[in-house]
Design a protein around this motif. Structure first.
Motif, PDB file in Angstrom:
ATOM      1  N   ILE A 121       7.518   0.207  -3.269  1.00  0.00           N
ATOM      2  CA  ILE A 121       8.174  -0.498  -4.501  1.00  0.00           C
ATOM      3  C   ILE A 121       8.396   0.405  -5.573  1.00  0.00           C
ATOM      4  O   ILE A 121       7.560   0.663  -6.273  1.00  0.00           O
ATOM      5  N   GLY A 122       9.869   0.633  -5.730  1.00  0.00           N
ATOM      6  CA  GLY A 122       9.994   1.506  -6.798  1.00  0.00           C
ATOM      7  C   GLY A 122       9.856   0.840  -8.182  1.00  0.00           C
ATOM      8  O   GLY A 122       9.896   1.385  -9.229  1.00  0.00           O
ATOM      9  N   ALA A 123      10.412  -0.510  -8.173  1.00  0.00           N
ATOM     10  CA  ALA A 123      10.081  -1.355  -9.713  1.00  0.00           C
ATOM     11  C   ALA A 123      10.298  -2.774  -9.218  1.00  0.00           C
ATOM     12  O   ALA A 123      10.874  -3.030  -8.001  1.00  0.00           O
ATOM     13  N   ALA A 124       9.617  -3.625  -9.866  1.00  0.00           N
ATOM     14  CA  ALA A 124       9.648  -5.040  -9.754  1.00  0.00           C
ATOM     15  C   ALA A 124       9.686  -6.006 -10.758  1.00  0.00           C
ATOM     16  O   ALA A 124       8.768  -5.261 -11.957  1.00  0.00           O
ATOM     17  N   PRO A 150      13.551 -10.442 -18.582  1.00  0.00           N
ATOM     18  CA  PRO A 150      12.617 -10.397 -17.227  1.00  0.00           C
ATOM     19  C   PRO A 150      11.252  -9.426 -17.615  1.00  0.00           C
ATOM     20  O   PRO A 150      11.430  -8.630 -18.438  1.00  0.00           O
ATOM     21  N   ARG A 151      10.402  -9.900 -16.947  1.00  0.00           N
ATOM     22  CA  ARG A 151       9.116  -9.266 -17.162  1.00  0.00           C
ATOM     23  C   ARG A 151       8.899  -8.323 -15.981  1.00  0.00           C
ATOM     24  O   ARG A 151       9.067  -8.553 -14.749  1.00  0.00           O
ATOM     25  N   PRO A 152       8.322  -7.092 -16.238  1.00  0.00           N
ATOM     26  CA  PRO A 152       7.983  -5.960 -15.246  1.00  0.00           C
ATOM     27  C   PRO A 152       6.654  -6.271 -14.631  1.00  0.00           C
ATOM     28  O   PRO A 152       5.720  -7.017 -15.195  1.00  0.00           O
ATOM     29  N   LEU A 153       6.548  -6.349 -13.196  1.00  0.00           N
ATOM     30  CA  LEU A 153       5.593  -6.469 -12.347  1.00  0.00           C
ATOM     31  C   LEU A 153       4.983  -5.167 -12.063  1.00  0.00           C
ATOM     32  O   LEU A 153       5.566  -4.558 -11.709  1.00  0.00           O
ATOM     33  N   ARG A 159       4.230   0.773 -12.567  1.00  0.00           N
ATOM     34  CA  ARG A 159       5.553  -0.041 -12.267  1.00  0.00           C
ATOM     35  C   ARG A 159       6.158   0.429 -10.974  1.00  0.00           C
ATOM     36  O   ARG A 159       6.754  -0.346 -10.232  1.00  0.00           O
ATOM     37  N   ALA A 160       5.667   1.356 -10.410  1.00  0.00           N
ATOM     38  CA  ALA A 160       6.005   1.909  -9.142  1.00  0.00           C
ATOM     39  C   ALA A 160       4.857   1.965  -7.882  1.00  0.00           C
ATOM     40  O   ALA A 160       3.610   2.371  -8.630  1.00  0.00           O
ATOM     41  N   PHE A 161       4.779   1.465  -6.950  1.00  0.00           N
ATOM     42  CA  PHE A 161       3.495   1.454  -6.138  1.00  0.00           C
ATOM     43  C   PHE A 161       3.759   1.188  -4.787  1.00  0.00           C
ATOM     44  O   PHE A 161       5.118   0.837  -4.302  1.00  0.00           O
ATOM     45  N   VAL A 162       2.575   1.595  -3.845  1.00  0.00           N
ATOM     46  CA  VAL A 162       3.068   1.377  -2.472  1.00  0.00           C
ATOM     47  C   VAL A 162       2.000   0.251  -1.995  1.00  0.00           C
ATOM     48  O   VAL A 162       0.825   0.091  -2.140  1.00  0.00           O
ATOM     49  N   VAL A 163       2.554  -0.596  -1.025  1.00  0.00           N
ATOM     50  CA  VAL A 163       1.807  -1.539  -0.200  1.00  0.00           C
ATOM     51  C   VAL A 163       1.430  -0.962   0.988  1.00  0.00           C
ATOM     52  O   VAL A 163       2.392  -0.798   2.007  1.00  0.00           O
ATOM     53  N   PRO A 164       0.047  -0.688   1.369  1.00  0.00           N
ATOM     54  CA  PRO A 164      -0.056  -0.088   2.677  1.00  0.00           C
ATOM     55  C   PRO A 164       0.166  -0.940   3.918  1.00  0.00           C
ATOM     56  O   PRO A 164       0.302  -2.299   3.688  1.00  0.00           O
ATOM     57  N   PRO A 165       0.316  -0.393   4.920  1.00  0.00           N
ATOM     58  CA  PRO A 165       0.331  -0.961   6.319  1.00  0.00           C
ATOM     59  C   PRO A 165      -0.604  -2.048   6.365  1.00  0.00           C
ATOM     60  O   PRO A 165      -1.996  -1.990   6.023  1.00  0.00           O
ATOM     61  N   ARG A 166      -0.180  -3.292   6.699  1.00  0.00           N
ATOM     62  CA  ARG A 166      -0.957  -4.645   7.253  1.00  0.00           C
ATOM     63  C   ARG A 166      -1.611  -5.175   5.936  1.00  0.00           C
ATOM     64  O   ARG A 166      -2.833  -5.736   6.155  1.00  0.00           O
ATOM     65  N   ALA A 167      -1.321  -4.773   4.781  1.00  0.00           N
ATOM     66  CA  ALA A 167      -2.103  -5.091   3.466  1.00  0.00           C
ATOM     67  C   ALA A 167      -1.337  -5.909   2.553  1.00  0.00           C
ATOM     68  O   ALA A 167       0.083  -6.067   2.778  1.00  0.00           O
ATOM     69  N   VAL A 168      -1.726  -6.510   1.477  1.00  0.00           N
ATOM     70  CA  VAL A 168      -1.170  -7.104   0.557  1.00  0.00           C
ATOM     71  C   VAL A 168      -1.559  -6.338  -0.974  1.00  0.00           C
ATOM     72  O   VAL A 168      -2.789  -5.762  -1.108  1.00  0.00           O
ATOM     73  N   LEU A 169      -0.775  -6.504  -1.909  1.00  0.00           N
ATOM     74  CA  LEU A 169      -1.092  -6.068  -3.245  1.00  0.00           C
ATOM     75  C   LEU A 169      -1.024  -7.359  -4.244  1.00  0.00           C
ATOM     76  O   LEU A 169       0.054  -7.640  -4.120  1.00  0.00           O
ATOM     77  N   VAL A 185      13.273 -15.856 -10.457  1.00  0.00           N
ATOM     78  CA  VAL A 185      13.875 -14.590  -9.831  1.00  0.00           C
ATOM     79  C   VAL A 185      13.025 -13.576  -9.777  1.00  0.00           C
ATOM     80  O   VAL A 185      12.446 -13.000 -10.790  1.00  0.00           O
ATOM     81  N   VAL A 186      13.005 -13.023  -8.471  1.00  0.00           N
ATOM     82  CA  VAL A 186      11.839 -12.015  -8.388  1.00  0.00           C
ATOM     83  C   VAL A 186      12.803 -10.935  -7.640  1.00  0.00           C
ATOM     84  O   VAL A 186      13.407 -10.836  -6.660  1.00  0.00           O
ATOM     85  N   ASP A 187      12.673  -9.596  -8.450  1.00  0.00           N
ATOM     86  CA  ASP A 187      13.309  -8.395  -7.898  1.00  0.00           C
ATOM     87  C   ASP A 187      12.527  -7.598  -7.241  1.00  0.00           C
ATOM     88  O   ASP A 187      11.522  -7.028  -7.965  1.00  0.00           O
ATOM     89  N   LEU A 188      12.870  -6.739  -6.411  1.00  0.00           N
ATOM     90  CA  LEU A 188      12.119  -5.697  -5.761  1.00  0.00           C
ATOM     91  C   LEU A 188      12.973  -4.658  -5.587  1.00  0.00           C
ATOM     92  O   LEU A 188      14.154  -4.732  -4.681  1.00  0.00           O
ATOM     93  N   TYR A 189      12.896  -3.418  -6.259  1.00  0.00           N
ATOM     94  CA  TYR A 189      13.580  -2.085  -5.701  1.00  0.00           C
ATOM     95  C   TYR A 189      12.975  -1.464  -4.699  1.00  0.00           C
ATOM     96  O   TYR A 189      11.739  -1.189  -4.661  1.00  0.00           O
ATOM     97  N   LEU A 190      13.823  -1.379  -3.632  1.00  0.00           N
ATOM     98  CA  LEU A 190      13.076  -0.597  -2.524  1.00  0.00           C
ATOM     99  C   LEU A 190      13.909   0.860  -2.246  1.00  0.00           C
ATOM    100  O   LEU A 190      14.816   0.698  -1.661  1.00  0.00           O
TER     101      LEU A 190
END
Length: 451
Positions: A121-124, A150-153, A159-169, A185-190
């Motif tokens: 996730i490059g930004a949210a 808008p509030r950054p997640l 601000r940029a992070f990785v969700v591992p396989p089979r996991a949640v953050l 409204v939820v924005d996810l930059y992929l």
């Protein structure tokens, strides 16, 4: 100062430091409050497309690949084959959802539960949607418009992070005043190229809500959102949580397409759990969130369109923060898919219901059974299936094993033809309600069940 007195002073200082060290985490925990789920779609695997099958986008392979018409309560697509599957390549996904219970602090849970590769996730960002659906006296400039800043997640401040396989953050908490029934409204930059379709994705297939994929680039939080194409699914969103009052309850509706809202007007939040949430907000008193865990085509015993109800019960129901009540409306797809075959029998379906009851009650959850709506005239109707439906409904009504019963069969059926929907309630396929049918279902629930 005498040595003895100095020792006493230092011991007092150390003692107060210890008290403060214990108090600070407690204060932080109190500020975080009691996190509860206010929105959570039931997630499933978006399988890898198979080249050369199923139209321009290819067919699907994997656990989520059950065909829409193969004995599953889910609407088909009219006017041709399926659309090309959504792919992502350096794009931003803007997704719209409606919470049930509001709050002043929120956080999101992002999911890669069915993915086999890291999800970057490059930004949210999160924001309120401008002019919520059906808001009186309000007209939004575009369907992608946001209200306010808008509030950054972030995750652990990143601000940029990785969700591992089979996991949640779980994201860091955000201070945002979200009214009950507000749309977010939820924005996810992929940023990565996921267009090769070499790994399964985590999504909810039938959002009954139009979301939007951008032209290339990071447009998270942009007021003017450049749309490349609409998207009719929710991707990578596992849950929205709010800080709720100590007495707040969470109702989870476990079901198939009739809970998912198939046959209702897309984008209008007309599903029966939506109607229930609206009534609970209007009633006041003890606050309740309503979480919709329906999956179109879902079954009690067999996976195909999502994991079976028995297989997904922990993730979609028992692990939802704050869950207090469960409404179970499952079984019509098991019955329809069997056609004239003897299995699964009514006894098999009752066994599955008993398993759900036992597992939920072990968590202290109040479990409510819902009878199956009529389906004569549906594509997979058989006399054998109707006999099974009647047997299961009779057990739900009379066994006393559920804490309470909601009789959706009685609410939706035609009194002159009890095996059929009342025409006013029918979407037209003799299987799913339309808006009027969902309204009748949501309005027919006795709110005293949630006192």
């Amino acid at each position: 100062m005498p040595v003895v007195r100095l020792q006493i002073v230092w011991r007092t200082v150390i003692a107060w430091c210890a008290v403060l060290a214990l108090a600070l985490p407690a204060a932080a925990e109190q500020r975080d409050g009691r996190w509860i789920a206010t929105w959570a779609p039931a997630l499933m695997e978006r399988p890898v497309p198979v080249a050369g099958r199923g139209g321009p986008g290819g067919g699907m392979q994997g656990r989520g690949a059950g065909p829409a018409g193969a004995g599953q309560a889910t609407p088909g697509r009219r006017g041709g084959g399926p659309p090309p599957p959504v792919t992502f390549n350096n794009q931003t996904l803007r997704q719209i959802l409606r919470v049930s219970l509001g709050g002043e602090r929120i956080r999101l849970v992002l999911s890669n539960a069915f993915g086999t590769a890291p999800l970057r996730i490059g930004a949210a960002h999160v924001a309120l949607r401008a002019c919520p659906t059906r808001a009186a006296g309000c007209e939004r400039t575009s369907d992608t418009a946001i209200e306010g800043t808008p509030r950054p997640l972030t995750v652990d401040g990143r601000r940029a992070f990785v969700v591992p396989p089979r996991a949640v953050l779980v994201t860091d908490p955000v201070d945002l005043d979200v009214p009950s029934l507000a749309e977010l409204v939820v924005d996810l930059y992929l940023p990565d190229d996921l267009s090769a379709n070499t790994v399964p994705l985590t999504y909810h297939a039938s959002a009954m809500q139009t979301n939007y994929l951008s032209t290339p680039g990071n447009h998270a939080g942009s007021e003017a959102f450049p749309v490349d194409r609409p998207v009719n699914n929710w991707f990578f969103l596992a849950r929205v949580e709010v800080v709720g009052p100590a007495d707040a309850g969470v109702i989870v509706a476990l079901g198939d397409s009739i809970t998912d809202g198939a046959g209702s007007t897309a984008g209008e939040n007309r599903r029966w759990p939506d109607v229930l949430a609206e009534r609970l907000v209007r009633r006041g008193g003890r606050p309740f969130a309503v979480v919709n865990a329906g999956i179109s085509g879902n079954r009690l015993l067999a996976s195909g369109s999502g994991e079976s109800a028995l297989a997904r019960l922990d993730r979609d129901v028992l692990l939802q923060p704050g869950v207090t009540h469960l409404i179970v409306l499952e079984g019509i797809n098991d019955i329809g898919a069997a056609r004239e075959a003897p299995e699964p029998s009514a006894a098999d379906l009752i066994l599955a219901h008993r398993q759900i009851i036992a597992r939920a009650k072990a968590r202290g959850i109040n479990v409510i059974g819902a009878t199956l709506a009529p389906f004569e005239g549906a594509f997979y109707f058989t006399a054998e299936g109707e006999a099974r439906r009647q047997a299961l409904n009779e057990w739900i009504r009379t066994s006393g094993e559920y804490d309470a019963v909601i009789d959706f069969d009685r609410i939706t059926r035609d009194p002159d033809h009890p095996a059929r929907f009342l025409p006013l309630h029918d979407s037209g396929d003799r299987l799913h309600p339309g808006d009027a049918g969902y309204a009748a279902m949501g309005n027919g629930i006795d709110l005293a069940l949630f006192d």
